[in-house]
Design an enzyme around this catalytic site. Sequence first.
Site, PDB file in Angstrom:
ATOM      1  N   LEU A  32       0.808  -1.257  -0.024  1.00 27.01           N
ATOM      2  CA  LEU A  32       0.139   0.037   0.055  1.00 27.01           C
ATOM      3  C   LEU A  32       0.929   1.265  -0.089  1.00 27.01           C
ATOM      4  O   LEU A  32       1.784   1.213   0.829  1.00 27.01           O
ATOM      5  CB  LEU A  32      -0.982  -0.012   1.135  1.00 27.01           C
ATOM      6  N   CYS A  33       0.434   2.156  -0.731  1.00 28.71           N
ATOM      7  CA  CYS A  33       1.216   3.442  -1.017  1.00 28.71           C
ATOM      8  C   CYS A  33       0.286   4.591   0.200  1.00 28.71           C
ATOM      9  O   CYS A  33      -0.578   5.151  -0.202  1.00 28.71           O
ATOM     10  CB  CYS A  33       1.168   4.056  -2.359  1.00 28.71           C
ATOM     11  N   LEU A  34       1.366   4.635   1.102  1.00 22.89           N
ATOM     12  CA  LEU A  34       0.883   5.565   2.268  1.00 22.89           C
ATOM     13  C   LEU A  34       1.994   6.357   2.770  1.00 22.89           C
ATOM     14  O   LEU A  34       2.837   5.849   2.515  1.00 22.89           O
ATOM     15  CB  LEU A  34      -0.010   4.740   3.430  1.00 22.89           C
ATOM     16  N   THR A  68      -5.191   5.671  -3.247  1.00 27.68           N
ATOM     17  CA  THR A  68      -3.950   5.418  -3.381  1.00 27.68           C
ATOM     18  C   THR A  68      -3.510   4.141  -4.151  1.00 27.68           C
ATOM     19  O   THR A  68      -4.353   3.544  -4.445  1.00 27.68           O
ATOM     20  CB  THR A  68      -3.254   5.530  -2.120  1.00 27.68           C
TER      21      THR A  68
END
Length: 269
Positions: free
Chosen positions: A78-80, A113
């Site tokens: 996940l792009c966080l 995202t």
Amino acid sequence: MLTREYTAIQANPPPYIIAHPSETNILEWHYILTGPPATPYEGGQYWGTLLFPPDYPFAPPSIRMHTPSGRFQPSTRLCLSISDFHPKSFNPAWEVSTILIGLMSFMTSDEMTTGSVHASDTERKWLAARTRWWNSTGGGSRTEKKAGVSASVKGIGAVKAGDGGVKFRAEWPELDSENFDWMKKHRIDAANGNLKPDETGKPSLECSAEVSALVRGPKGSGGLGAVRDGGQAAREAGRGWVSRHKWKLAAIVVLAYVVLSRAVGEKAQ
């Protein structure tokens, strides 16, 4: 550092969050987020992993959620701002609990995202009702609890439907046992996650939120719902409207082109 954080998170776990490091690798953590009230994820059991770099806390972990949720692609990084997609934005003062609270906050928001998917609240509630089944059966590939069977797993990798719940069972044996007891109590078919009919051949009429979601099915249409693998349901939920209806759109475009061509041809004559 991570050993100290494990002691802290055990002593004071954040609301709706539990986590622990793997017995064989302190850098590999497993978490469970329980879907908070008043959200489409309410009561869901969302399992995922954090993989920390050796130089943590000066670099962030990769974050995955394995359980289909209708919010994230299963087992996808996940792009966080708190993940390894953005190492420069990571604050060394942030702890494991901070990261997981941030993940919970993002999950219950509408922000998109890399790794996010689109789904309706109805689809997410249906997936939430199937989380315990999916975690313990690997999406239906393990149909019963077997005493004395040990799990053999390597690394965190991608945990998808078809692994028989091996990885989950290895990391969460007590929850796995509770999940099968829950399925037995509520007559959930371990092969497909649907509600089994009672002795009269009718579906159960009990009204718990989870069981009601299973009765309604993913579209809220009544009956037992379609027999669909948890991972497949997540993929369906993650597809946008255009993607799901691309053939209809193509047919409309072709029809419009034919009608327009004929109209132009008749006008030219």
